[in-house]
Scaffold this active site. Structure first.
Site, PDB file in Angstrom:
ATOM      1  N   ASP A  86      33.905  39.828  37.317  1.00 27.15           N
ATOM      2  CA  ASP A  86      34.452  39.108  36.177  1.00 27.15           C
ATOM      3  C   ASP A  86      34.076  39.722  34.837  1.00 27.15           C
ATOM      4  O   ASP A  86      34.866  39.690  33.890  1.00 27.15           O
ATOM      5  CB  ASP A  86      33.992  37.650  36.221  1.00 27.15           C
ATOM      6  CG  ASP A  86      34.684  36.875  37.330  1.00 27.15           C
ATOM      7  OD1 ASP A  86      35.446  37.491  38.089  1.00 27.15           O
ATOM      8  OD2 ASP A  86      34.461  35.662  37.440  1.00 27.15           O
ATOM      9  N   CYS A 127      28.621  38.971  43.321  1.00 26.30           N
ATOM     10  CA  CYS A 127      29.402  38.632  42.138  1.00 26.30           C
ATOM     11  C   CYS A 127      30.094  37.290  42.321  1.00 26.30           C
ATOM     12  O   CYS A 127      30.193  36.770  43.426  1.00 26.30           O
ATOM     13  CB  CYS A 127      30.418  39.745  41.857  1.00 26.30           C
ATOM     14  SG  CYS A 127      30.947  39.797  40.148  1.00 26.30           S
ATOM     15  N   LYS A 129      32.975  35.685  42.663  1.00 24.63           N
ATOM     16  CA  LYS A 129      33.916  35.253  43.710  1.00 24.63           C
ATOM     17  C   LYS A 129      33.528  35.785  45.074  1.00 24.63           C
ATOM     18  O   LYS A 129      33.974  35.270  46.095  1.00 24.63           O
ATOM     19  CB  LYS A 129      35.344  35.699  43.379  1.00 24.63           C
ATOM     20  CG  LYS A 129      35.821  35.284  42.004  1.00 24.63           C
ATOM     21  CD  LYS A 129      35.635  33.797  41.743  1.00 24.63           C
ATOM     22  CE  LYS A 129      35.893  33.444  40.295  1.00 24.63           C
ATOM     23  NZ  LYS A 129      35.004  34.082  39.323  1.00 24.63           N
ATOM     24  N   GLU A 451      39.379  33.111  33.666  1.00 24.60           N
ATOM     25  CA  GLU A 451      38.270  32.576  32.882  1.00 24.60           C
ATOM     26  C   GLU A 451      38.484  32.940  31.420  1.00 24.60           C
ATOM     27  O   GLU A 451      39.129  33.936  31.103  1.00 24.60           O
ATOM     28  CB  GLU A 451      36.939  33.140  33.373  1.00 24.60           C
ATOM     29  CG  GLU A 451      36.557  32.615  34.733  1.00 24.60           C
ATOM     30  CD  GLU A 451      35.191  33.103  35.200  1.00 24.60           C
ATOM     31  OE1 GLU A 451      34.605  33.965  34.510  1.00 24.60           O
ATOM     32  OE2 GLU A 451      34.717  32.631  36.236  1.00 24.60           O
ATOM     33  N   SER A 477      34.048  30.830  32.256  1.00 26.00           N
ATOM     34  CA  SER A 477      32.934  31.553  32.858  1.00 26.00           C
ATOM     35  C   SER A 477      31.722  30.647  32.921  1.00 26.00           C
ATOM     36  O   SER A 477      31.540  29.748  32.098  1.00 26.00           O
ATOM     37  CB  SER A 477      32.618  32.779  32.001  1.00 26.00           C
ATOM     38  OG  SER A 477      31.356  33.315  32.346  1.00 26.00           O
TER      39      SER A 477
END
Length: 576
Positions: A86, A127, A129, A451, A477
Site C-alpha cells: 500500500d 503487508c 492485504k 485507501e 489507511s
C-alpha cells in the site's frame, strides 16, 4: 518411514503407490530423498518480493520455517505469491490493486496447495492485504496451518524523535502548506524507513499481525519482533515444528478460527486502536469458514472494549515498543482480567488461549500498555457508525481523539474520486467545518476500494485534520488520523445514499452515539435516487480489476468474491 499416516493426508495422491511413480520422479529431480518424499509435504508460502521493505525479509525467514519443518519429520515445499504494498500503491491508480490483491493471494495459495496436494501450510506475510489473504487461504483450505508475520520496520529517527512513513505522508501536506522546506522533506524521507519490515505504527499490517496471534493462527508473541531481529528465525523454526504438531493432532484452521476466536481478535484490534481495515478483513476471514461475523458484529465488540495500548497513529509508540513491553500476550492478559477473552479457543500451539495466557509472566508497563482497569479511554479506539447516510454501516478510528472531537456537523463538499479531493486539498479549495465526501471509491465502483492516506495526511499536514471531517465509500489507511469515516455502505455504485449527496447537505457524525446521518428525509433521498444517473463508468472494462468489480460483494460482509464456507460441498483437506 514416518510417524505420520499418509493414508489420511492429501499428499498420498502424489507420493504413494506405483501409479505415482511419475510424480515421485519430479520430487527426486529436486533432490528429495525417498524418506522425504514419504513424509508429510508442508507448503511454506511467502509473499516475498522486492516491491517494498515489508516483504523483503520473508524469503530469509522462510528458510528458518523450513528448518523447523524438517526437524519435526516433515518435508517443506516453498512457494511464493503476490503482494501489492500500500505504501507504494498509495495516492494513484495502483491503489485499486490493493484490496483485489487480498483475493488473489488467497486464490493463488489455494490453487498451489490443491494442485500439489500439500498436507499443511505455514504462511509468511508482511503487508496489509497479504496478512488477511494468507489467513483466508488457510481457513478456506482447512488444513493444519500456522501463520507468521514478517515483522515490523524499525522506527526512523529525525530531529531526536521516532518517525514512521506516516510522518512522511503528513510532511507532504506541511510542504504544500509552506511550513516545511523541500530540503527538510528530503531529509525526512531518507531516514523514516531504516530497515526491512512493515510500517511501524498500529497501521493495518501490525493490526492484522496482532489479529493473527489473537485469533490463534500464529504462535504467541511471534508477531512482535521487528523484521531485522535475528530472533525472528527462532519464531520461524518454532512455527515449522508447530505445524507438524498440528498435523499429528489433526488440528486444522477451522478448529482454531471460530466465532469466539474472531471476537478475541476484534477485542485486540479495539484495545490497541487498530486499523479500521480490520472491519473488512475479520468478516472476510469468517466468510471462509462459513461464519457470519459482519461489520456490525465487529463494531459491537469494539463498543465495549477499553482502549489501553498507546500506539501510533493516535498514540505515541510503535510496534517495536509494544514488543519490548511484552507484546500481544500481555495485552490479552489484561483483557482476560476484564473478562473480555474467550479462554477455551484452541491455538496453533495445540493448547488453549487460556493455557497460553497462564504462561505469561509480564504485566502491563503503564506506558505502552496501560492496565485494563485504568485505560486511555473506556471504549475501543475504533467505532462503528450507522444512519440514513450509511444504512449498511461505516467505521471510524477515534484513538487519540477527545469526546468533543468525536462529534461533527457540517456541510458536504462532494468529490467524485480521490484525485479530485486531493487536488482540492492541495489548492486549499475547501473550508474549515466542512465534511469532505469522496464517493465512487467502493469495492465495485472504484473499482478496488482505495485507501485515502495521501488526502488525509495532506489535511493533517496542513493542520486541518481535526477542523474538517471526511467520509468515503472507500477505505482509509491504518496510518490515517483525524475524523475520517470509511466503508460507508451501500457504496455509491450500488445506489447507496452517499451517491445522492449534493454540496451543502448537512451531515452529522457522532462517534459517541454511533450515528452518521444527512439532514434529508426518506422522501428527499428517494426523490434524488429517482433522478440518479446510475453508477459512474470506470475505465476498467477488462482485466483483473474488471473481474474483481463483477464479483465483489458488500463491504460490511468483507468485500469477498465467492460464496464462502456456507456454500461448500466439500473442503480440500477432508475430501481431496
Amino acid at each position: 518411514m514416518t510417524k505420520f499416516d499418509k493414508a489420511k493426508l492429501p499428499s498420498r495422491y502424489v507420493t504413494e503407490g506405483p501409479a505415482r511413480a511419475p510424480h515421485r520422479s519430479y520430487l527426486y529431480a529436486m533432490g528429495l530423498s525417498e524418506e522425504e518424499i514419504h513424509q508429510p509435504l508442508v507448503g511454506v508460502a511467502t509473499c516475498w518480493n522486492e516491491a517494498a521493505p515489508c516483504n523483503i525479509a520473508l524469503n530469509r525467514q522462510a528458510q528458518s520455517v523450513k528448518m523447523g519443518v524438517k526437524q519435526a519429520m516433515g518435508t517443506p515445499r516453498e512457494f511464493t505469491t503476490i503482494t501489492v504494498t500500500d505504501g507504494i500503491a498509495m495516492g494513484h491508480e495502483g491503489m485499486r490493486s490493493s484490496l483485489a490483491s487480498r483475493e488473489a493471494i488467497a486464490d493463488t495459495v489455494e490453487l498451489t496447495m490443491r494442485g500439489h496436494a500439500y498436507d499443511a501450510i505455514v504462511g509468511l506475510a508482511g503487508c496489509d492485504k497479504s496478512l488477511p489473504g494468507m489467513m483466508m487461504a488457510m481457513v478456506r483450505l482447512n488444513t493444519p496451518s500456522v501463520f507468521i508475520y514478517g515483522g515490523s520496520i524499525l522506527p526512523g529517527r529525525y530531529e531526536g524523535r521516532d518517525v514512521t512513513v506516516q510522518d512522511v505522508f503528513e510532511a507532504v501536506g506541511q510542504h504544500q502548506a509552506g511550513n516545511l522546506s523541500t530540503c527538510e522533506l528530503e531529509k525526512l524521507e531518507a531516514v523514516a524507513c531504516p530497515s526491512a519490515g512493515a510500517c511501524g505504527g498500529q497501521f493495518t499490517a501490525n493490526t492484522m499481525a496482532c489479529v493473527s496471534e489473537a485469533i490463534g493462527l500464529a504462535l504467541p508473541n511471534s508477531s512482535g519482533a521487528p523484521a531485522p531481529y535475528e530472533s525472528r528465525d527462532q519464531y520461524g523454526e518454532a512455527s515449522g515444528r508447530a505445524v507438524m504438531n498440528l498435523i499429528a493432532k489433526n488440528i486444522r484452521a477451522r478448529d482454531i478460527v471460530t466465532l469466539k476466536s474472531l471476537e478475541n481478535a476484534a477485542r485486540v484490534v479495539a484495545c490497541t486502536g487498530g486499523s479500521t481495515n480490520a472491519g473488512l478483513h475479520l468478516p472476510a476471514i469468517a466468510h471462509e469458514a462459513g461464519l457470519e461475523f459482519f461489520l456490525d458484529d465487529v463494531c459491537e465488540i469494539f463498543k465495549d472494549t477499553p482502549y489501553f495500548v498507546d500506539l501510533k497513529p493516535g498514540g505515541a509508540y510503535v510496534a517495536k515498543d509494544l514488543y519490548e513491553a511484552g507484546g500481544v500476550p500481555v495485552v490479552m492478559k489484561e483483557l482476560r482480567k476484564a473478562g473480555l477473552i474467550h479462554e477455551d479457543c484452541i491455538t496453533a500451539t495445540g493448547r488453549t488461549m487460556g493455557e497460553e495466557l497462564d504462561l505469561v509472566e509480564r504485566e502491563a508497563d503503564g506506558k505502552v500498555i496501560y492496565p485494563v482497569a485504568t485505560p486511555i479511554t473506556k471504549t475501543g479506539g475504533v467505532v462503528g457508525l450507522k444512519g440514513n447516510l450509511a444504512p449498511a454501516g461505516a467505521i471510524v478510528k477515534v484513538a487519540g481523539m477527545s469526546d468533543e472531537q468525536q462529534v461533527f456537523t457540517g456541510p458536504a463538499r462532494v468529490f467524485e474520486c480521490e484525485e479530485d479531493a486531493f487536488a482540492a486539498v492541495q489548492e486549499r479549495a475547501y473550508e474549515e467545518g466542512e465534511v469532505l465526501v469522496i464517493r465512487n471509491e467502493g469495492p465495485a465502483g472504484g473499482p478496488g476500494m482505495r485507501e485515502m492516506l495521501s488526502t488525509t495526511a495532506a489535511l493533517s499536514g496542513q493542520g486541518m485534520g481535526k477542523k474538517v471531517a471526511l467520509i468515503t465509500d472507500g477505505r482509509f489507511s491504518g496510518a490515517t488520523r483525524g475524523f475520517c469515516v470509511g466503508h460507508v455502505g451501500p457504496e455509491a455504485a450500488h445506489g447507496g445514499p452517499i451517491a445522492m449527496l449534493n454540496n451543502g447537505d448537512m451531515i452529522t457524525i457522532n462517534a459517541l452515539t454511533g450515528e452518521i446521518s444527512v439532514d434529508l428525509s426518506e422522501d428527499d433521498l428517494a426523490e434524488r435516487k429517482k433522478n440518479w444517473a446510475g453508477p459512474r463508468e470506470t475505465i476498467y472494462a477488462s482485466g483483473a480489476l474488471w473481474k474483481y468489480a463483477q464479483l465483489v460483494g458488500e463491504t460490511y460482509k468483507g468485500a469477498v468474491t465467492h460464496p464462502g464456507g456456507q456454500a461448500e460441498r466439500h473442503t480440500y483437506f477432508d475430501d481431496i
